[in-house]
Design an enzyme around this catalytic site. Sequence first.
Site, short mmCIF file in Angstrom:
data_model
loop_
_atom_site.label_atom_id
_atom_site.label_comp_id
_atom_site.label_asym_id
_atom_site.label_seq_id
_atom_site.Cartn_x
_atom_site.Cartn_y
_atom_site.Cartn_z
N GLN A 1 77.88 -14.23 -55.80
CA GLN A 1 76.79 -13.98 -54.87
C GLN A 1 75.59 -13.31 -55.54
OE1 GLN A 1 78.76 -12.02 -51.46
NE2 GLN A 1 78.40 -13.90 -50.34
N HIS B 1 80.54 -9.68 -41.71
CA HIS B 1 80.34 -9.77 -43.15
C HIS B 1 79.28 -10.81 -43.52
CE1 HIS B 1 83.60 -7.02 -43.51
NE2 HIS B 1 84.46 -7.85 -42.96
N LEU B 2 79.25 -11.91 -42.81
CA LEU B 2 78.20 -12.90 -43.08
C LEU B 2 76.84 -12.31 -42.76
CD1 LEU B 2 77.43 -15.75 -43.94
CD2 LEU B 2 77.70 -16.47 -41.56
N ALA B 3 76.76 -11.47 -41.71
CA ALA B 3 75.49 -10.84 -41.35
C ALA B 3 74.93 -10.04 -42.52
CB ALA B 3 75.69 -9.93 -40.14
N ASP B 4 75.78 -9.29 -43.22
CA ASP B 4 75.33 -8.54 -44.38
C ASP B 4 74.73 -9.45 -45.44
OD1 ASP B 4 76.37 -6.34 -43.10
OD2 ASP B 4 78.15 -6.20 -44.35
N GLN B 5 75.33 -10.63 -45.59
CA GLN B 5 74.99 -11.50 -46.71
C GLN B 5 73.84 -12.47 -46.42
OE1 GLN B 5 78.87 -13.20 -47.42
NE2 GLN B 5 79.76 -11.15 -47.46
N HIS C 1 76.08 -1.29 -43.93
CA HIS C 1 75.76 -2.14 -45.07
C HIS C 1 74.54 -3.00 -44.78
CE1 HIS C 1 79.90 -2.19 -47.31
NE2 HIS C 1 79.11 -1.23 -47.71
#
Length: 340
Positions: free
Chosen positions: A100, A283-287, A308
């Site tokens: 990533q 977790h996708l929201a962070d990324q 995060h």
Amino acid sequence: MDMIELDGVAGGGQLLRTALSLALCTGTAFTMRNIRATRSRPGLLRQHLTAVQAAAAIGNARVHGAELGATSIRFEPGDVAPGDYNFALGTAGSTMLVLQTLLPALWHAGGSSRLRLEGGTHNPMAPSADFIADTFLPVLARMGVRATLSLERPGFYPAGGGAVDVVVEPCASMSQLVLDTRGPLESIEATVLLSALEASIGRRELAVLAERFDLPEDRQHFRSVRPAIGPGNALMVRVQHASHAETFTGHGERGVPAEVVAERLARQARAYLDATTACVGEHLADQLLLPMALAGGGSFTTHVASDHLRTNATLIQKFVEVDIDVLPVDDAAWRVVVTG
């Protein structure tokens, strides 16, 4: 060359990885101090150091202070060069976090790149290879990014030994994406991945997930790793809605019954399913913030606006001229809006 001064005390390795990605994409140098300062083991661990070294390799960068345990570094990027790269962590550290870090720079490069990453592929504190392949990359594809991941060999803690191959194509321009609604539920599938452990462990995990989500036999999958490098166990629940798919991952632990591991994962997936007005998982929201910032805008709804996410948003705005707003929708959702 412009130099940004950053303090990493408010976050973990994600802040460093975001800074590396954006430095390569924008040509902006940075110094970061207090890296992972509040963690039980402060400073750069192997996976963080590998991310720094890999970013330097693809971006012809000059780096100062990068060594195991370091709590401050200076990173001066050069020109990103597409090509064939092989990076080995030498531990069970997450290859996905290294990936990533590199992806944005490589899709901005002028040609195709191939990456081979060796180390951990299913780690408790990082996205799994299945999450990247089944959730993260398909969302990027909707923004115009063409990248594929092949899992050659899973790697678990503590043995590591996993390997993935990734192909990244250049992306001339990115499309802004809106992920506000997930649409009707289409399917739920459960997968257990087992290495050098009794098959009964995986069967018990699948039984719990099948009961919690009323899964027929053809929605239950068992994958055994052969040859096994070391013991390991991961389980995934993939939730497919009409407009979006989310992948949730659990990990077996020594001394923790299979049923408990599966119940934890079921609760994680259920929390997302119950937040009916949210499209994107925690977790996708962070990324998603970083690619949306590079695309010049976008938005999504999520059921968790994590610390995060907020600290990452603050850092991104130091490199890219965007506004990132986190707005409540209702008691079960937030809308995150990135505006160029």
